[in-house]
Structures are given as C-alpha cells and as structure tokens.
Design an enzyme around this catalytic site. Sequence first.
Site, mmCIF file in Angstrom:
data_model
loop_
_atom_site.group_PDB
_atom_site.id
_atom_site.type_symbol
_atom_site.label_atom_id
_atom_site.label_comp_id
_atom_site.label_asym_id
_atom_site.label_seq_id
_atom_site.Cartn_x
_atom_site.Cartn_y
_atom_site.Cartn_z
ATOM 1 C CG HIS A 240 36.472 47.488 59.011
ATOM 2 N ND1 HIS A 240 35.261 47.928 59.477
ATOM 3 C CD2 HIS A 240 36.356 47.427 57.663
ATOM 4 C CE1 HIS A 240 34.444 48.133 58.452
ATOM 5 N NE2 HIS A 240 35.074 47.840 57.338
ATOM 6 C CB CYS A 278 35.519 51.332 56.360
ATOM 7 S SG CYS A 278 33.950 50.822 55.649
ATOM 8 C CG HIS A 305 36.704 48.789 53.135
ATOM 9 N ND1 HIS A 305 36.074 48.100 54.151
ATOM 10 C CD2 HIS A 305 37.671 47.969 52.672
ATOM 11 C CE1 HIS A 305 36.672 46.919 54.309
ATOM 12 N NE2 HIS A 305 37.646 46.821 53.424
ATOM 13 C CG ASP A 358 33.117 48.144 51.839
ATOM 14 O OD1 ASP A 358 33.018 46.914 51.734
ATOM 15 O OD2 ASP A 358 32.937 48.750 52.904
ATOM 16 C CG HIS A 359 29.154 46.817 51.293
ATOM 17 N ND1 HIS A 359 28.500 47.242 52.402
ATOM 18 C CD2 HIS A 359 30.030 45.869 51.718
ATOM 19 C CE1 HIS A 359 28.984 46.608 53.465
ATOM 20 N NE2 HIS A 359 29.914 45.775 53.069
ATOM 21 C CE1 TYR A 375 32.302 42.740 50.025
ATOM 22 C CE2 TYR A 375 30.610 42.059 51.570
ATOM 23 C CZ TYR A 375 31.792 42.712 51.306
ATOM 24 O OH TYR A 375 32.460 43.353 52.318
HETATM 25 C C1 DNO Z 1 31.352 43.897 55.585
HETATM 26 C C2 DNO Z 1 32.764 44.221 55.856
HETATM 27 C C3 DNO Z 1 33.219 43.760 57.233
HETATM 28 C C4 DNO Z 1 34.718 43.830 57.336
HETATM 29 C C5 DNO Z 1 35.260 43.438 58.684
HETATM 30 C C6 DNO Z 1 36.755 43.670 58.737
HETATM 31 O O1 DNO Z 1 30.980 43.831 54.475
HETATM 32 O O2 DNO Z 1 33.024 45.547 55.668
HETATM 33 O O3 DNO Z 1 32.810 42.450 57.421
HETATM 34 O O4 DNO Z 1 35.271 42.952 56.426
HETATM 35 O O5 DNO Z 1 34.655 44.123 59.670
HETATM 36 O O6 DNO Z 1 37.289 43.038 59.844
#
Ligand code: DNO
Length: 400
Positions: A240, A278, A305, A358-359, A375
């Site tokens: 990531h 991401c 992501h 993501d988020h 989240y």
């Molecule tokens: C936060 C996430 C990170 C991700 C880690 C992966 O919301 O994007 O915590 O899960 O960095 O290792």
Amino acid sequence: MLEKTWRWFGEKDNITLAEIRQMGVEGIVTALHHIPNGEVWPVDEIMKVKNLIEEHGMRWSVVESLPVSEGIKTGNDDRERLLENYKISLENLGKCGIDTICYNFMPVLDWARTDIKHKLNNGAESMYFDYPTFAAFDIFILKRPNAEKDYSDDILAKAKEVYAEMSEEERENLAYNIIVLTQGFIDGTVGDSANYKELFLSFLDNYKDIDSNKLKENLKYFLNDIMPVADKYDIKMSIHPDDPPFPVLGLPRIVSTQADFEEITKMYPSTNNGVTLCAGSLSVIPENNFGSIVDSIGSHIHFVHLRASRQIDGRSFYEADHLTGSVNMYELIKALLKEQNKRKSEGREDIRMPFRPDHGNKILDDFNRKSNPGYPLYGRLKGLSEITGMMTAIDCELNK
Ligand code: DNO
C-alpha cells in the site's frame, strides 16, 4: 468488472456480513485484528473468519493487512523472528486458500489526518490533512527533537499561529487522533497507553539512522525472504502506498510515486510481488498519473482502493467524494478494465482485481452510528454505488 469488496472489521464491526451482502458486495477485506502485530495467525483462526464470510455468500478476497512489524522495517535484532512469524502466517493463509494480502512499509504511522470531523459545505463530514496543523503537532505538541528543521519558514510561521489559537484540549485531541485514534483500529504500533506521546517519540527515534535507501534495503530484505512462500501458495502481495505520500515526522518514505512502484516491483522478480493501487493516497501528488501507473506496473496491481482527495494548497488536502476529487476516476477505471482485458488475453487467472470504496464521508444516519474514522456505512455505500455505476458504463463501452 472488478471484484466488488468491502472492508469489514470483524465481529466487532456494527455493519454485519448479512448487511454487506445486501449491498451487492462480492468479497470481504478484513484481518485478524485480535492477533497482536508480529504474532502468528493460526489456521483455525483464519478458517473461522473465512467460513463465516462464505456462509454469507461472499469470499475473503483480501487480507488488509498482514502487518509488517516495526522490527522488520527497521531491521533490528528481532527481525529474523518476526520474519519467521510472518512466513508462518503467510503459509497458513495460503493453506486456507487466501490469495491476496495488502501490507504497507510506512514507518510507525499508517496514515495521518489532522481533522477527522471536517465539515463540508453540504453538511457532510470529511477528513482533512492540514500541513501547518501537522507541523504544530510535530514541533510544539509532540516536541520531536529538531522537528522545526523539516519545515519551511512559511509553514513554521503558520504552525505557530495554529498552535497559539488552540486550547489545551484541542492540542491533546490532535495528538490523540494522530497517534492513537486513527491507528488503533488497524493494528497501530503505539496502542492506547497513558504515555502514548513518549512511546510514539521512542518509535520515531528508532529511525534516526534509517534514510530512504536503508528502508528500501529493508523492504528488499523482507521481499526476498517472504516472496518464495507467497509464490509457493500463489499469494499476491500488495504493498500500500504512503499516506500522505511525502515525508512526515522526519521519517523516510519509499512508496509514493510511480518510480517507487517500479523500483519495488523489480526488487523481487515475481508477478505476485505487487501493489495496492490506492488512488486517494497517490492523488495527493499531482504528478502521479494513474493512466501511466497502470501502463507501467499494471500486471502487478492486485488490489485497488478507489477514493479521491482534493488539494487545498501545497501539502494540505481533504478527502473528497469518490468521483469529485482530484482523481480522474473515469480514466482510472477504464485503465483498470483494459488491464483486465489484457490479463484475459494472456490467459491469466487473476483477472478480477478486487476493489473497495476506500473511506467515505459521513452522511445521513452515519452521524448516529459508531464507525472507525473514514469507515462510515452510508458514505462508503454512496462511493460504492457511484463507482459501480461508472464502472458498469465503462465496461459496456469497452466490452460491448
Ligand atoms: C486506512 C487504510 C490503511 C491501509 C494500510 C494497508 O484507512 O487505507 O490503514 O489499510 O495502510 O496496509
């Protein structure tokens, strides 16, 4: 279409697997959050979660994360033991048929925001990274030795102003949010102890002799050690990127740009040595061009992501809605679907890269529900729906 997944925090999560299934989700992204960082994940614990997910008609698509302990990142005396444990966990996951693992190589802090309740004009709540506020935390609240040397005069002056305007309570909350609240639920290193600031400083100090070259060396050491196990079970390892993708707290950063991805995917020659694309994290650097990233290391993308940030100025940004930030989501999704077609034509089996929204910003009933920072249910569902709509349209266009 990419595989639709959702991050679920285990049975403590107040969104149930049955509810997640109703949203059209195909796969779950989760981890054994109850097992402390650095310890082995036993087969029976993995199977419990896997079975539960499958009983709900989905699969365990991605482990996020199998955390890489600080001792591996710093290469300290404990490294070999930690690597041994990591390999046993990998082997156990492989035996259970789990095929994708997300991890990161960020020193100490997994991600950072200075305001986790940032109100947008429309009343929704987002998360914000304000660089001068972060500098104020670093220099005046944490009092990291020599921190001021890492900032320009302009940022220093702004940081002083920000600090002067904050109440004692606000200062404490800022430190707590950065060090504990945003880290704890994803297996943070510091934990919720009374002296969390001192502990955090001692973790930062472990990097005093580690620059980005040394950290890269340690990542290469990690990959060379664990990738043969990953290959044996055909597990796709997906690093990531850094969040935010520039140096913070004097720590080295090595996963922020296309060039970094290219270097890492060459550190160990295997397609399973891959990345988590991401979009939100990478989008904070305007030069990061997604079309070009997918062109260059597309075959190594194993997890996606999808979210977007919007820059305020310089290094400050907030998390925008999924389709309206600084990511050209149309171009990115199109590039990923083309990558999928390419894999199909090459006869690869792993054509469906899992993606998750993501988020998400807090909207509607999210304000009445408990959730981990970033989240909330409805904000993420809105993102998932918008992305799915866009992806469906692009898929029709490409594959009609
Ligand atoms: C936060 C996430 C990170 C991700 C880690 C992966 O919301 O994007 O915590 O899960 O960095 O290792």
